[in-house]
Motif scaffolding. Structure first.
Motif: not given
Length: 391
Positions: A206, A237, A279-280, A342, A346
């Protein structure tokens, strides 16, 4: 006397550690100068940088015609400084550079003390602080000592090249005035290839932290924020922590003490785009920065970011995005920012990241940086040779 407005220059870059953003800056500028037909060399420490620096220097050795000279240098004042200075003297005499470009506080000392003793020198000294001595806490003993040194060496500097408006402002506020000699801001820049958006389709984490593992980078604040998210919000996360530094063992122990070790994976330094793809969301919890390359690179790659508002980071974010920056050294604020990011879809995170990338593309270009540095050299050389002619 040759025309300094167009002739190739002989340039020696002087700095201490081949690490971090300073090293990246020197490499980019040195390569760009060599590509433009200048003769370039490097003088730096032999005891830091590890295998990664060794590999970079092997690759560069064919490009830098003035060579790469490495001698032991110490982070703090010691007898090693005298030995390094003694090693630099015959090197300068042999290379006979037009420009000695000093980087960082220690490079500024090594490169400018000989100039202080040679008021009628033919070459010019350029100085890029990169934060360095200006990052010490104002009022501390270290800060007072380093600012005294900066004032002493100001007269040996033909051109100050600040890589951010933030550091230019720090010079004025901490030294007590604008530089009395020539000075300009030449922003750090990155290459066109770095604006390719990173692919997150295989991301297994994450969050990502990438940087040095030391107090100034605020990783302890990030760990406290993770513990708060787990305790308060029931969120856990997964985070990839990429880097090395003096506090690594302490930070690993802290993850266990806070009950978040199972969420945290530590990896040694490596290519940034490989880390970004894993990772985002990237988190930069720093307490102090200048104009960090890690944020420039991540922003250019359209990586969603959470960052503190320190140093020149708000210059990277620009007027459209700087409101997103958060206060440093506050786990509650950081935890809230992570939770909010989070929770966002997205598609929203990526749209915001793409817009920031467009701003970085417009203002932080590698070619612009390289050409700006060379133009500054030429102006300083012209000024010095006019003085020499009239003397």
């Amino acid at each position: 006397m040759s025309d300094v407005s167009s002739t190739p220059l002989k340039i020696l870059h002087v700095f201490r550690a081949p690490l971090g953003g300073l090293f990246r800056h020197v490499l980019d500028v040195a390569r760009g100068q060599a590509e433009r037909g200048h003769q370039v060399g490097i003088f730096c420490d032999a005891t830091t940088g590890g295998p990664r620096a060794d590999a970079v220097f092997r690759e560069l050795s064919q490009t830098l015609s003035l060579g790469i000279t490495r001698v032991p240098m110490s982070r703090y004042p010691s007898l090693t400084d005298f030995r390094a200075q003694m090693a630099q003297m015959p090197l300068r005499k042999r290379l006979d550079p037009d420009v000695v470009h000093c980087h960082g506080s220690k490079g500024g000392v090594y490169g400018r003390i000989p100039a202080l003793l040679s008021p009628n020198r033919r070459y010019i000294t350029a100085y890029t602080p990169h934060g360095g001595s200006f990052n010490y806490k104002p009022g501390s003993a270290e800060h007072k000592i380093y600012m005294t040194v900066e004032r002493l060496l100001e007269g040996a500097t033909d051109m100050f090249l600040f890589e951010s408006r933030f550091i230019a402002g720090r010079f004025e506020s901490h030294v007590g005035h604008e530089p009395k000699t020539a000075h300009r801001i030449v922003l750090n820049g990155i290459s066109e290839a770095e604006f390719e958006p990173v692919d997150h389709s295989q991301a297994g984490f994450d969050l990502l932290y990438l940087g040095e593992l030391r107090s100034a980078k605020g990783v302890d604040t990030l760990i406290d924020a993770l513990a708060l998210l787990r305790r308060r919000d029931g969120l856990a996360p997964r985070i990839l922590i990429v880097g090395s530094g003096p506090d690594e063992a302490e930070l690993k122990a802290m993850t266990a003490a806070r009950g978040v070790a199972g969420q945290c994976v530590f990896e040694p330094p490596g290519p940034i785009r490989k880390a970004l793809a894993q990772a985002r969301i990237m988190v930069i919890p720093s307490r102090a920065e200048s104009l960090p390359y890690v944020i420039l690179e991540a922003a250019a790659a359209a990586q969603p970011l959470i960052s503190t508002d320190v140093g020149g980071i708000n210059e990277i974010y620009g007027p459209r995005h700087r409101h997103r920056l958060i206060q440093a050294n506050d786990p509650v604020i950081l935890a809230d920012a992570i939770r909010a990011m989070l929770a966002r879809p997205e598609v929203e995170r990526l749209a915001e990241a793409i817009d920031l990338a467009a701003h970085v593309r417009e203002h932080f270009r590698l070619d612009t940086m390289t050409d700006g540095v060379i133009a500054a050299y030429r102006d300083a050389l012209t000024a010095r040779r006019k003085v020499a002619t009239s003397a």
